[in-house]
Write an enzyme that holds these catalytic residues in place. Structure first.
Site, PDB file in Angstrom:
ATOM      1  N   CYS A 164      -5.709 -27.470   8.700  1.00 34.43           N
ATOM      2  CA  CYS A 164      -4.340 -26.603   8.930  1.00 34.43           C
ATOM      3  C   CYS A 164      -3.409 -27.359  10.014  1.00 34.43           C
ATOM      4  CB  CYS A 164      -4.744 -25.304   9.510  1.00 34.43           C
ATOM      5  SG  CYS A 164      -4.964 -24.976  11.305  1.00 34.43           S
TER       6      CYS A 164
ATOM      7  N   ASP B 265      -3.078   8.250  -1.997  1.00 39.38           N
ATOM      8  CA  ASP B 265      -4.371   8.800  -1.941  1.00 39.38           C
ATOM      9  C   ASP B 265      -4.761   9.433  -0.623  1.00 39.38           C
ATOM     10  OD1 ASP B 265      -4.538   6.386  -0.682  1.00 39.38           O
ATOM     11  OD2 ASP B 265      -6.863   6.217  -1.114  1.00 39.38           O
TER      12      ASP B 265
ATOM     13  N   ASP C 282      -8.064  -7.685   1.660  1.00 37.58           N
ATOM     14  CA  ASP C 282      -7.061  -7.856   2.679  1.00 37.58           C
ATOM     15  C   ASP C 282      -7.530  -7.297   4.081  1.00 37.58           C
ATOM     16  OD1 ASP C 282      -5.356  -5.067   3.601  1.00 37.58           O
ATOM     17  OD2 ASP C 282      -6.653  -4.698   2.084  1.00 37.58           O
TER      18      ASP C 282
ATOM     19  N   CYS D 294      -4.826 -27.153  13.446  1.00 36.89           N
ATOM     20  CA  CYS D 294      -6.143 -28.244  13.464  1.00 36.89           C
ATOM     21  C   CYS D 294      -5.731 -29.877  13.738  1.00 36.89           C
ATOM     22  CB  CYS D 294      -7.116 -27.827  12.654  1.00 36.89           C
ATOM     23  SG  CYS D 294      -8.033 -26.232  13.061  1.00 36.89           S
TER      24      CYS D 294
ATOM     25  N   HIS E  21      -4.210 -20.896  11.802  1.00 38.86           N
ATOM     26  CA  HIS E  21      -5.572 -21.507  11.459  1.00 38.86           C
ATOM     27  C   HIS E  21      -6.312 -20.453  11.013  1.00 38.86           C
ATOM     28  CE1 HIS E  21      -9.587 -23.027  12.186  1.00 38.86           C
ATOM     29  NE2 HIS E  21      -9.778 -21.911  12.466  1.00 38.86           N
TER      30      HIS E  21
ATOM     31  N   CYS F 292     -11.270 -27.977   9.375  1.00 42.05           N
ATOM     32  CA  CYS F 292     -10.240 -27.517   8.916  1.00 42.05           C
ATOM     33  C   CYS F 292      -8.902 -28.355   8.720  1.00 42.05           C
ATOM     34  CB  CYS F 292      -9.650 -26.336  10.001  1.00 42.05           C
ATOM     35  SG  CYS F 292      -8.185 -25.156   9.288  1.00 42.05           S
TER      36      CYS F 292
ATOM     37  N   GLY G  89      -0.681   5.821   2.601  1.00 45.66           N
ATOM     38  CA  GLY G  89      -1.346   6.980   2.828  1.00 45.66           C
ATOM     39  C   GLY G  89      -2.499   6.776   4.142  1.00 45.66           C
ATOM     40  N   PHE G  90      -2.850   5.706   4.047  1.00 47.09           N
ATOM     41  CA  PHE G  90      -4.114   5.315   5.175  1.00 47.09           C
ATOM     42  C   PHE G  90      -3.483   5.566   6.599  1.00 47.09           C
ATOM     43  CE2 PHE G  90      -6.262   2.491   8.165  1.00 47.09           C
ATOM     44  CZ  PHE G  90      -7.331   3.095   8.116  1.00 47.09           C
TER      45      PHE G  90
ATOM     46  N   ASP H  40       0.750  -1.096   0.040  1.00 52.11           N
ATOM     47  CA  ASP H  40       0.033  -0.037  -0.022  1.00 52.11           C
ATOM     48  C   ASP H  40       0.918   1.135  -0.144  1.00 52.11           C
ATOM     49  OD1 ASP H  40       0.700   0.430   2.536  1.00 52.11           O
ATOM     50  OD2 ASP H  40      -0.999  -0.452   3.495  1.00 52.11           O
ATOM     51  N   SER H  41       0.222   2.530  -0.072  1.00 54.73           N
ATOM     52  CA  SER H  41       1.237   3.602  -0.426  1.00 54.73           C
ATOM     53  C   SER H  41       1.523   4.357   0.692  1.00 54.73           C
ATOM     54  CB  SER H  41       0.354   4.450  -1.226  1.00 54.73           C
ATOM     55  OG  SER H  41      -0.875   5.072  -0.401  1.00 54.73           O
TER      56      SER H  41
END
Length: 372
Positions: free
Chosen positions: A308, A148, A268, A311, A337, A306, A97-98, A94-95
């Site tokens: 994984c 942004d 995400d 589990c 998990h 599951c 920005g957030f 990501d940039s």
């Protein structure tokens, strides 16, 4: 020719959801996809090998954090982010920005960019569209996000309008500054807050700048879920059909499914690893707060559905013990998990799209997970 290319395979007759493939320099990604977040060039507590074992196809890293530590120049000297962190699959950055905008009083926005003080040591920095691109070019991610302005919620109309128009100007500056178009794809971000006409204006302006992908930003910032869906309903159809569509910062199972139904391809969120560290598991029967006393003598697996590592090998009682004693392994097992749960959920979503039964799958899943 773009560094990243989207291939639409099928549209679900029942919902309109899209099944696709994203071709990148570091491999092909099946969409819709959930992307684990590795903010500081690591998905918290997990090795790249463990991420591959749970079939993560792409991970995120954060421009702001890597700029401050260790510094993008160091990452560049290491041969780029992929080599630095030993991950040979796709990476999205990501940039920043957030993160910068969430600093609140520590930052000042101008047409040039954002001046801010580091949350680490208080040092002063300036992040501009050009700087955000320079950092991401040095990191070498497959997909890089434009710089942004993410308007808060609620925000008044005039503020949002000025903000989205600045975001458009910044996007053009990002594109002009982007020096590695053969190996890195720049995505634009649609803003516009919760105002329909402003979302339409932003979508028109952002998509008029030809790029390999577009994101819907400024959602999941505190607004009611129904309002988020309403914004998606009228914003997503304004995005090109032949490009990937990315909804930033969401990771609850309901939004992943309902977002896919609305035509989103990429998601995400830090949620699965964050709640793992607090002792919560996402399971096929709903959320399980493993740290609760009721699991002290529960010698069953976290989730019988599951596959994984956690589990297959450990019980709720043991994982609860680890969480209660602050042992790192507890957070690791729950992180493995929860990420596997969401990655598997998206596998099931893709299968349901292929079989034209995504709405049926949604209803079955909601019944089991949310009891509705």
């Amino acid at each position: 020719m773009y560094a990243v290319r989207y291939e639409l395979i099928k549209t679900c007759k029942q919902t309109g959801a899209r099944l696709g493939r994203l071709h990148t320099p570091h491999g092909v990604i099946d969409t819709p996809i959930f992307m684990p977040v590795g903010t500081q060039a690591t998905v918290k507590s997990l090795t790249p090998e463990e991420l591959k074992e749970i079939e993560a196809q792409i991970i995120l890293s954060n421009t702001y954090h890597l700029y401050l530590r260790p510094g993008h120049e160091i990452v560049k000297k290491a041969g780029g982010l992929h080599k630095f962190m030993n991950w040979d699959k796709p990476i999205l950055t990501d940039s920043g920005g957030f993160q910068v905008f969430s600093l609140g009083p520590l930052r000042k926005i101008s047409e040039e960019g954002v001046e801010f003080r580091s949350h680490i040591d208080g040092s002063k920095h300036m992040l501009t569209p050009e700087k955000a691109v320079e950092i991401q070019n040095a990191l070498g991610s497959d997909i890089m996000m434009a710089f942004d302005e993410c308007a808060p919620y609620p925000a008044d109309r005039e503020y949002v309008k000025n903000s989205l128009e600045r975001t458009t100007r910044w996007l053009q500056r990002c594109k002009d500054a982007h020096k590695n178009t053969e190996n890195q794809a720049l995505f634009g971000i649609v803003q516009g807050g919760m105002y329909k006409d402003l979302r339409e204006q932003s979508a028109k302006e952002i998509t008029s700048i030809d790029l390999p992908g577009y994101a819907v930003g400024g959602l999941s910032v505190g607004e009611p879920k129904e309002l988020m869906y309403e914004v998606l309903d009228y914003t997503v159809p304004l995005l090109p059909e032949d490009k990937p569509r990315y909804l930033m910062g969401v990771g609850t199972p309901d939004i992943l499914i309902d977002g896919a139904i609305r035509g989103i391809d990429m998601f995400d969120c830090v949620l699965p690893t964050r709640i793992a560290r607090n002792g919560t598991a996402m399971t096929s029967q709903g959320k399980v707060v493993v740290r609760n006393a009721v699991y002290a003598e529960d010698f069953t697996t976290l989730d019988p559905e599951c596959d994984c590592y956690a589990c297959k090998n450990y019980t709720k009682a043991y994982i609860r013990h680890l969480i209660k004693t602050n042992e790192i392994l507890g957070a690791r097992l729950l992180s493995i998990h929860n990420l596997r749960f969401l990655i598997k959920l998206m596998e099931n979503v893709r299968q349901a799209i292929m079989e034209d039964r995504l709405m049926d799958f949604r209803n079955e899943f909601f019944e089991k997970y949310y009891g509705k």
